[in-house]
Design a protein around this motif. Structure first.
Motif, PDB file in Angstrom:
ATOM      1  N   TRP A 158       0.782  -1.712   0.148  1.00 50.14           N
ATOM      2  CA  TRP A 158       0.009   0.245  -0.165  1.00 50.14           C
ATOM      3  C   TRP A 158       1.207   1.101  -0.105  1.00 50.14           C
ATOM      4  O   TRP A 158       0.743   2.156  -0.642  1.00 50.14           O
ATOM      5  CB  TRP A 158      -0.842  -0.073   1.030  1.00 50.14           C
ATOM      6  CG  TRP A 158      -2.038   0.854   1.028  1.00 50.14           C
ATOM      7  CD1 TRP A 158      -3.582   0.579   0.604  1.00 50.14           C
ATOM      8  CD2 TRP A 158      -1.911   2.815   2.049  1.00 50.14           C
ATOM      9  NE1 TRP A 158      -4.135   1.424   1.080  1.00 50.14           N
ATOM     10  CE2 TRP A 158      -3.405   3.019   1.315  1.00 50.14           C
ATOM     11  CE3 TRP A 158      -0.885   3.435   2.121  1.00 50.14           C
ATOM     12  CZ2 TRP A 158      -3.507   4.109   1.620  1.00 50.14           C
ATOM     13  CZ3 TRP A 158      -1.124   5.052   2.295  1.00 50.14           C
ATOM     14  CH2 TRP A 158      -2.510   5.148   2.297  1.00 50.14           C
ATOM     15  N   PHE A 159       1.941   1.291   1.242  1.00 52.56           N
ATOM     16  CA  PHE A 159       3.061   2.445   0.912  1.00 52.56           C
ATOM     17  C   PHE A 159       3.861   2.585  -0.048  1.00 52.56           C
ATOM     18  O   PHE A 159       4.161   3.747  -0.641  1.00 52.56           O
ATOM     19  CB  PHE A 159       3.506   2.429   2.190  1.00 52.56           C
ATOM     20  CG  PHE A 159       2.615   2.518   3.248  1.00 52.56           C
ATOM     21  CD1 PHE A 159       2.663   4.242   3.947  1.00 52.56           C
ATOM     22  CD2 PHE A 159       1.745   2.162   4.359  1.00 52.56           C
ATOM     23  CE1 PHE A 159       1.894   4.327   5.088  1.00 52.56           C
ATOM     24  CE2 PHE A 159       1.712   2.218   5.457  1.00 52.56           C
ATOM     25  CZ  PHE A 159       1.446   4.076   5.751  1.00 52.56           C
ATOM     26  N   GLN A 194       1.764  11.630  12.037  1.00 47.89           N
ATOM     27  CA  GLN A 194       1.914  12.631  10.727  1.00 47.89           C
ATOM     28  C   GLN A 194       1.522  12.073   9.892  1.00 47.89           C
ATOM     29  O   GLN A 194       0.784  12.250   8.901  1.00 47.89           O
ATOM     30  CB  GLN A 194       3.325  12.846  11.343  1.00 47.89           C
ATOM     31  CG  GLN A 194       3.421  13.879   9.617  1.00 47.89           C
ATOM     32  CD  GLN A 194       4.673  14.177   9.131  1.00 47.89           C
ATOM     33  OE1 GLN A 194       6.275  13.622   8.776  1.00 47.89           O
ATOM     34  NE2 GLN A 194       5.182  15.470   8.440  1.00 47.89           N
ATOM     35  N   ARG A 238      -1.224  13.736  -3.069  1.00 42.58           N
ATOM     36  CA  ARG A 238      -1.940  14.511  -3.852  1.00 42.58           C
ATOM     37  C   ARG A 238      -3.016  13.935  -3.947  1.00 42.58           C
ATOM     38  O   ARG A 238      -4.025  14.533  -4.723  1.00 42.58           O
ATOM     39  CB  ARG A 238      -1.014  15.116  -4.007  1.00 42.58           C
ATOM     40  CG  ARG A 238      -0.027  15.390  -3.643  1.00 42.58           C
ATOM     41  CD  ARG A 238       0.729  16.198  -4.169  1.00 42.58           C
ATOM     42  NE  ARG A 238       1.493  17.718  -3.294  1.00 42.58           N
ATOM     43  CZ  ARG A 238       2.360  18.670  -4.539  1.00 42.58           C
ATOM     44  NH1 ARG A 238       2.948  18.243  -5.098  1.00 42.58           N
ATOM     45  NH2 ARG A 238       3.269  19.845  -3.503  1.00 42.58           N
TER      46      ARG A 238
HETATM   47  C1  HEC Z   1       3.117  12.969  -6.246  1.00 43.54           C
HETATM   48  C2  HEC Z   1       4.043  12.552  -5.263  1.00 43.54           C
HETATM   49  C3  HEC Z   1       3.931  12.470  -4.478  1.00 43.54           C
HETATM   50  C4  HEC Z   1       3.345  11.168  -3.567  1.00 43.54           C
HETATM   51  C5  HEC Z   1       2.323  10.139  -4.107  1.00 43.54           C
HETATM   52  C6  HEC Z   1       3.040  11.142  -1.932  1.00 43.54           C
HETATM   53  N1  HEC Z   1       3.464  12.402  -1.878  1.00 43.54           N
HETATM   54 FE1  HEC Z   1       4.141  13.160   0.233  1.00 43.54          FE
HETATM   55  N2  HEC Z   1       4.693  15.295  -1.083  1.00 43.54           N
HETATM   56  C7  HEC Z   1       4.940  15.585  -1.864  1.00 43.54           C
HETATM   57  C8  HEC Z   1       5.726  16.498  -2.117  1.00 43.54           C
HETATM   58  C9  HEC Z   1       5.143  17.462  -2.854  1.00 43.54           C
HETATM   59  C10 HEC Z   1       5.731  17.042  -0.042  1.00 43.54           C
HETATM   60  C11 HEC Z   1       5.876  18.686   0.270  1.00 43.54           C
HETATM   61  C12 HEC Z   1       4.364  19.367   0.758  1.00 43.54           C
HETATM   62  C13 HEC Z   1       3.523  19.652  -0.514  1.00 43.54           C
HETATM   63  O1  HEC Z   1       3.888  20.718  -1.236  1.00 43.54           O
HETATM   64  O2  HEC Z   1       2.407  19.174  -0.666  1.00 43.54           O
HETATM   65  C14 HEC Z   1       4.953  15.799   0.469  1.00 43.54           C
HETATM   66  C15 HEC Z   1       4.795  15.763   1.709  1.00 43.54           C
HETATM   67  C16 HEC Z   1       4.772  15.251   2.874  1.00 43.54           C
HETATM   68  C17 HEC Z   1       4.689  14.438   3.850  1.00 43.54           C
HETATM   69  C18 HEC Z   1       5.288  15.908   4.624  1.00 43.54           C
HETATM   70  C19 HEC Z   1       3.276  16.705   5.720  1.00 43.54           C
HETATM   71  C20 HEC Z   1       3.721  17.485   4.749  1.00 43.54           C
HETATM   72  O3  HEC Z   1       2.560  18.036   5.186  1.00 43.54           O
HETATM   73  O4  HEC Z   1       4.255  18.657   3.791  1.00 43.54           O
HETATM   74  C21 HEC Z   1       4.209  14.183   4.670  1.00 43.54           C
HETATM   75  C22 HEC Z   1       4.124  13.200   5.933  1.00 43.54           C
HETATM   76  C23 HEC Z   1       3.715  12.970   3.252  1.00 43.54           C
HETATM   77  N3  HEC Z   1       4.177  14.096   2.552  1.00 43.54           N
HETATM   78  C24 HEC Z   1       3.380  12.009   3.039  1.00 43.54           C
HETATM   79  C25 HEC Z   1       2.977  10.758   2.050  1.00 43.54           C
HETATM   80  C26 HEC Z   1       2.345   9.305   2.213  1.00 43.54           C
HETATM   81  C27 HEC Z   1       1.772   8.805   3.799  1.00 43.54           C
HETATM   82  C28 HEC Z   1       1.777   9.470   1.342  1.00 43.54           C
HETATM   83  C29 HEC Z   1       1.055   8.409   0.916  1.00 43.54           C
HETATM   84  C30 HEC Z   1      -0.002   8.269   1.456  1.00 43.54           C
HETATM   85  C31 HEC Z   1       2.606  10.538   0.147  1.00 43.54           C
HETATM   86  N4  HEC Z   1       3.420  11.275   1.070  1.00 43.54           N
HETATM   87  C32 HEC Z   1       2.519   9.991  -1.568  1.00 43.54           C
HETATM   88  C33 HEC Z   1       4.862  14.417  -3.021  1.00 43.54           C
HETATM   89  C34 HEC Z   1       4.274  13.235  -2.554  1.00 43.54           C
END
Ligand code: HEC
Length: 74
Positions: free
Chosen positions: A4-5, A39, A52
């Motif tokens: 899943w992750f 978190q 996203r």
């Molecule tokens: C398409 C790329 C992408 C995916 C897939 C993704 N993230 Fe992120 N994540 C980001 C970005 C870019 C940021 C920087 C904060 C922002 O711009 O929203 C981030 C920030 C975070 C943070 C830091 C806290 C915050 O809100 O800034 C956490 C914890 C995190 N992601 C967890 C996850 C988890 C858990 C998943 C899967 C369920 C996930 N991310 C999937 C791109 C991604």
């Protein structure tokens, strides 16, 4: 829970990926989940800001069920 992750988060958060600086997820190191569980719960379930690309209701349910069962990482 690793698939899943891997599936939903690994693309951006695995070591050396673009967003590993915000949260580094290592599929081979369960502490990268355990040490950040509150978190992770917040962004996935409370805020629904990660990933996203929105999760479907059933994908979200898989996470919630796993979390409520004590989020085992083995
Ligand atoms: C398409 C790329 C992408 C995916 C897939 C993704 N993230 Fe992120 N994540 C980001 C970005 C870019 C940021 C920087 C904060 C922002 O711009 O929203 C981030 C920030 C975070 C943070 C830091 C806290 C915050 O809100 O800034 C956490 C914890 C995190 N992601 C967890 C996850 C988890 C858990 C998943 C899967 C369920 C996930 N991310 C999937 C791109 C991604």
């Amino acid at each position: 829970m690793r698939p899943w992750f891997d599936n939903h988060c690994g693309g951006c958060h695995r070591p050396n990926a673009s967003d590993a600086g915000r949260w580094e997820y290592n599929p081979y190191d369960a502490t990268t989940i355990e040490n950040n569980i509150s978190q992770l719960y917040k962004v996935i379930y409370t805020r629904r800001s990660m990933p996203r690309q929105k999760l479907s209701a059933s994908e979200l349910e898989v996470f919630k069920t796993w979390y409520d069962s004590g989020h085992p990482t083995n």
